[in-house]
Design a protein around this motif. Structure first.
Motif, PDB file in Angstrom:
ATOM      1  N   GLY A 112      57.345  58.296  57.874  1.00 41.33           N
ATOM      2  CA  GLY A 112      57.175  57.731  59.210  1.00 41.33           C
ATOM      3  C   GLY A 112      57.514  59.043  60.128  1.00 41.33           C
ATOM      4  N   ILE A 113      58.432  59.804  59.765  1.00 44.97           N
ATOM      5  CA  ILE A 113      58.896  60.979  60.492  1.00 44.97           C
ATOM      6  C   ILE A 113      57.738  62.137  60.372  1.00 44.97           C
ATOM      7  CG2 ILE A 113      60.294  62.346  58.806  1.00 44.97           C
ATOM      8  CD1 ILE A 113      62.227  62.617  61.205  1.00 44.97           C
ATOM      9  N   THR A 114      56.888  61.973  59.372  1.00 46.40           N
ATOM     10  CA  THR A 114      55.835  63.172  59.182  1.00 46.40           C
ATOM     11  C   THR A 114      54.525  62.363  59.640  1.00 46.40           C
ATOM     12  OG1 THR A 114      55.714  62.425  56.757  1.00 46.40           O
ATOM     13  CG2 THR A 114      57.027  64.464  57.335  1.00 46.40           C
ATOM     14  N   ASN A 115      54.629  61.184  60.017  1.00 44.61           N
ATOM     15  CA  ASN A 115      53.505  60.465  60.767  1.00 44.61           C
ATOM     16  C   ASN A 115      52.366  60.383  59.744  1.00 44.61           C
ATOM     17  OD1 ASN A 115      52.069  59.289  63.148  1.00 44.61           O
ATOM     18  ND2 ASN A 115      51.055  60.930  63.240  1.00 44.61           N
ATOM     19  N   GLN A 116      52.849  59.879  58.420  1.00 45.08           N
ATOM     20  CA  GLN A 116      51.856  59.636  57.522  1.00 45.08           C
ATOM     21  C   GLN A 116      51.774  57.996  57.223  1.00 45.08           C
ATOM     22  OE1 GLN A 116      52.125  62.192  53.737  1.00 45.08           O
ATOM     23  NE2 GLN A 116      54.070  62.780  54.722  1.00 45.08           N
TER      24      GLN A 116
END
Length: 235
Positions: free
Chosen positions: A172-176
């Motif tokens: 989530g935090i790396t937008n995957q």
């Protein structure tokens, strides 16, 4: 004849000097395993008393001596590096030794099986360091490594539940988003298998999954999810 004797004498002297030079460079470091052990005991006693600065000071001596005596690929060095890194962690100063933390992870992975204490501790400290540095992309493979070695035992299922929680956060935090969606679906299925089907035990995972669907404009998947659990939310 005299000339040949002189030449032979010079040759003998040269070879002797080369041999002595080699011996000088091959001399012991001055440390023995027994001496290293004595200092290691002092470090352990200081750590037991939570005297971290003292434990680190002795640990540095032990690590330096172990490297000189054995080299970095010896298990004695790896174990002592792991122990010293843990002292830094306990003292709140892990960020001061990032190269050593990574080295311990790499060496323990090379020389030990994943379940060995040196490998487990070094893996955990490296993961902790990467997260503290906000290097989430580098931290993600470490969680996948943890999942890969799990069995289907009950204890390992709960461990997997924990790791899946970490993993969806990292994705989530790396937008995957696609990877996050897949992870949340596995997380939800495993959570229900272990905790039961009560909504309150899975609601946070369901809502995170619904959010992931919305962010990808998957309205049909979102609506189906909401209907399945009788929830009245919209994208």
């Amino acid at each position: 004849m005299t000339r040949r004797l002189i030449q032979l004498s010079f040759l003998i002297i040269f070879l002797f000097s080369q041999t002595m030079t080699h011996i000088a460079f091959a001399e012991p470091t001055g440390w023995t395993e027994e001496e290293i052990g004595k200092v290691a005991v002092r470090a352990n006693k200081a750590a037991t008393r939570k005297k971290w600065s003292r434990a680190i000071r002795y640990g540095e001596q032990v690590l330096s001596a172990s490297e000189a005596l054995y080299g970095q690929n010896h298990r004695s060095y790896i174990n002592r590096l792991k122990t010293l890194n843990r002292h830094y962690d306990k003292s709140g100063h892990l960020a001061k030794i990032p190269e050593r933390v990574k080295l311990a992870y790499e060496l323990s992975k090379k020389h030990y099986k994943a379940g060995h204490v040196a490998a487990r501790v070094s893996h955990l400290l490296y993961y902790k360091l990467l997260v503290s540095q906000k290097n989430y992309e580098a931290a993600t493979p470490l969680v996948l490594e943890n999942i890969a070695i799990l069995t289907d035992s009950q204890d390992d299922r709960f461990k997997k539940l924990h790791y899946l929680g970490q993993l969806h956060g990292l994705y989530g935090i790396t937008n995957q988003l696609a990877m996050q969606e897949e992870t949340l679906e596995m997380h939800l299925a495993l959570n229900q298998r272990l905790m039961g089907s009560a909504l309150e035990d899975s609601i946070s995972i369901i809502m995170n999954l619904g959010k992931t669907y919305c962010l990808q404009s998957k309205k049909l998947a979102f609506n189906t999810l909401m209907q399945t659990y009788a929830l009245k939310y919209k994208c």
